[in-house]
Design an enzyme around this catalytic site. Structure first.
Site, mmCIF file in Angstrom:
data_model
loop_
_atom_site.group_PDB
_atom_site.id
_atom_site.type_symbol
_atom_site.label_atom_id
_atom_site.label_comp_id
_atom_site.label_asym_id
_atom_site.label_seq_id
_atom_site.Cartn_x
_atom_site.Cartn_y
_atom_site.Cartn_z
ATOM 1 N N HIS A 121 10.226 -0.459 8.429
ATOM 2 C CA HIS A 121 9.225 -1.502 8.664
ATOM 3 C C HIS A 121 9.137 -2.495 7.508
ATOM 4 C CE1 HIS A 121 7.849 0.631 12.196
ATOM 5 N NE2 HIS A 121 7.660 1.724 11.482
ATOM 6 N N ASP A 131 0.852 -1.203 0.000
ATOM 7 C CA ASP A 131 0.000 0.000 0.000
ATOM 8 C C ASP A 131 0.888 1.254 0.000
ATOM 9 O OD1 ASP A 131 0.918 -0.624 2.573
ATOM 10 O OD2 ASP A 131 -0.793 0.317 3.581
#
Length: 303
Positions: A238, A8
């Site tokens: 991340h 995303d």
């Protein structure tokens, strides 16, 4: 290693995709997109833009626009900016999406590359859960599923209990963990130990003027969020950490446990150890400095 990133984009997603493009041990065969940091149509546009910028001829397959049992989604504009790339808001539409929806594309590719394909999911797990619903053999056809998500041994980042990717579709995430493929969970337990600071971005941009410079520019918005909210002088790698876990497992300390996700209520999205669930590998520690160094060394090879 054949890899699909379910993504995303998103600033840290862009970093992970750049890493995958630069890594000599990764064959990035496609991207599937999901709601999360952005609306799913923005995710797809950003994914196609990134692949073009990286000179990669790989398909982008658009996935779920929102979570199971919902009919809308509010993106994380305060974290990633209104278009997903910080202060950069003019992002061109390049090319078009693959004709198959993400779940169908994942099922198709898992069959075509049975036992070889690794899927790295760095957004909500809706597409993965949809693929498992679509084809009962999907999980066994994969080589491995690597997930950036969860906070098993630490606090969450969207609530005290939950990490954002899991929180945004807790029910789909719980369905994945109820009957998982061979799975590695790369959560906040380790990704917050891989801080990438302003000086790191500047050094990267000196070595990789085009792509490194782009990542530096979009990161400024993201770094300000981390400083304002957490008092941190850098951002966690991340999604890149999850991609690195696909090929560099020895850099991580892992424990085996089943995982249950709280579906609703004040602890919604919490990832709880559950001995009655099939065991997956949960990352508990990481060579954070090594991850940062590896990310820089590989992305720095890009133009």
């Amino acid at each position: 290693m054949k890899l699909i990133i379910d993504t995303d984009p998103g600033i840290d997603d862009a970093m992970a995709i750049a890493y995958a493009a630069a890594a000599p041990d990764i064959d990035l065969i496609g991207l599937t997109t999901i709601f999360g940091n952005t609306h799913v149509h923005q995710s797809s546009r950003n994914a196609r833009f990134l692949l073009d910028k990286l000179g990669l001829d790989a398909p982008v397959s658009e996935g779920a626009p929102w979570a199971w049992e919902t009919d809308g989604h509010a993106p994380s504009e305060h974290v990633h900016g209104p278009e997903g790339f910080g202060d950069i808001t003019e992002i061109p539409q390049i090319g078009s999406n693959h004709p198959l929806a993400a779940a169908e594309y994942l099922v198709d590719q898992a069959r075509a590359h049975k036992g070889e394909l690794v899927v790295c999911a760095v957004g909500p797990l809706t597409n993965i859960a949809d693929a498992m619903r679509l084809d009962p053999q999907f999980a066994s056809n994969l080589n491995r599923l690597v997930i950036m998500g969860g906070a098993v041994f630490c606090r969450g980042n969207i609530t005290e209990h939950a990490e954002a990717n899991i929180y945004h579709d807790a029910k789909a995430a719980d369905a994945v963990f109820a009957s998982p493929p061979d799975t590695v969970l790369v959560g906040l337990d380790v990704t917050l130990k891989t801080l990438y600071e302003t000086a790191d971005f500047e050094a990267l941009a000196e070595r990789s003027v085009e792509m490194g410079g782009f990542l530096r520019d979009i990161s400024k918005f993201y770094l300000n969020f981390y400083k304002d909210i957490g008092g941190l002088e850098g951002c966690g790698l991340h999604d890149s950490t999850a991609v690195i876990a696909c090929t560099h497992a020895p850099m991580f300390e892992m424990v085996e446990t089943g995982i249950r996700v709280v579906a609703d209520g004040p602890q919604a999205g919490a990832t709880l150890p559950d001995a009655d669930r099939p065991a997956i590998r949960v990352c508990r520690d990481v060579d954070g400095a090594g991850v940062v160094e590896l990310f820089t060394e590989r992305v720095a090879t890009l133009p």
